[in-house]
Write an enzyme that holds these catalytic residues in place. Structure first.
Site, PDB file in Angstrom:
ATOM      1  N   GLU A 191      24.281 -29.101  16.360  1.00 36.33           N
ATOM      2  CA  GLU A 191      24.902 -29.615  15.143  1.00 36.33           C
ATOM      3  C   GLU A 191      24.753 -28.589  14.022  1.00 36.33           C
ATOM      4  OE1 GLU A 191      26.377 -32.892  12.569  1.00 36.33           O
ATOM      5  OE2 GLU A 191      26.936 -31.517  14.160  1.00 36.33           O
ATOM      6  N   ASP A 249      24.265 -33.099  19.607  1.00 35.02           N
ATOM      7  CA  ASP A 249      23.599 -32.553  18.423  1.00 35.02           C
ATOM      8  C   ASP A 249      22.470 -31.591  18.765  1.00 35.02           C
ATOM      9  OD1 ASP A 249      25.115 -34.016  16.449  1.00 35.02           O
ATOM     10  OD2 ASP A 249      24.058 -35.810  17.121  1.00 35.02           O
TER      11      ASP A 249
END
Length: 252
Positions: free
Chosen positions: A80, A108
């Site tokens: 992310e 992420d």
């Protein structure tokens, strides 16, 4: 809300959020709630990674103090916060190295200890509802899901919370603080409700972006995870950004 975001979050997080919105053609001055949500999600991802390492024996350890003699591998790879091209480059590299199944959607984080991708969620609603939405979207048992709320609740795949209780408590405390700061400035209701958000936008336009209430006191200490991510974001050469597996523990 935009002024609040700039006061509340580390400048590097704000910059990453701005670039992410620009990449998707979104205007932070209009979609201020989304701007705040992206910053919050980024910070949680970095806090999730902070201080967690794997030593030379392959054991997961927490290091908060600087030890120049320790060669440590970051337990979590942060995906992310990168542009999509770089993010997929990192994901492909992880899959090629570890044999992990390539996810359909960008996750992420990657956990080198548990050998799995992680999807982090931060919700203003009921955690179980948001968890189900994430699970239905991802449709993969290979990606681990961990949801946090602003009320201190959390939910994770098979009740496996990955982190120790203290690390998770640090994240929950930060989320609760953000909620309290928003509420004290009359921003929380609009952050939760789309209808209220429209009203707040009109107020913001009338006030020409002036922030209501006193400035937020915020620590400018840069997260160790942000120190690692910053040169990666700025470097346009994909091969240069894939750092060596073992690094010295970053200074706090």
């Amino acid at each position: 809300m935009e002024e609040f975001v700039r006061q509340c979050f580390n400048p590097m997080i704000v910059e990453l959020a701005e670039k992410a919105m620009k990449e998707y053609g979104e205007d932070r001055k209009i979609e201020t709630n989304k701007f705040a949500a992206i910053c919050t999600h980024l910070e949680v991802c970095f806090m999730y990674s902070d201080f967690h390492f794997i030593n030379e024996q392959g054991e997961s350890i927490i290091v908060e103090l600087d030890d120049p003699n320790a060669l440590l591998k970051h337990r979590f790879e942060i995906i992310e916060g990168r542009d999509r091209t770089m993010a997929w480059t990192v994901v492909n590299s992880i899959c090629n190295t570890t044999g992990a199944e390539k996810p359909k959607f960008l996750p992420d984080l990657y956990d080198y200890k548990e050998n799995r991708f992680i999807e982090i969620g931060v919700t203003r609603r009921e955690v179980h509802i948001y968890y189900l939405e994430k699970a239905n979207k991802i449709k993969s048992e290979k990606t681990h899901i961990h949801i946090f709320s602003f009320t201190g609740e959390e939910m994770a795949t098979k009740a496996d919370y990955t982190l120790d209780e203290e690390s998770r408590a640090r994240i929950k405390t930060r989320l609760f603080t953000i909620r309290q700061e928003m509420a004290s400035r009359g921003l929380w209701d609009s952050f939760v409700s789309p209808k209220e958000a429209k009203k707040q936008l009109k107020k913001d336009l009338k006030s020409q972006g002036q922030c209501a209430g006193s400035p937020t006191k915020v620590s400018r200490r840069t997260s160790p995870a942000l120190r690692i991510l910053e040169p990666m974001w700025m470097d346009s050469n994909p091969t240069a950004t894939l750092r060596a597996s073992f690094l010295k523990c970053p200074k706090k």
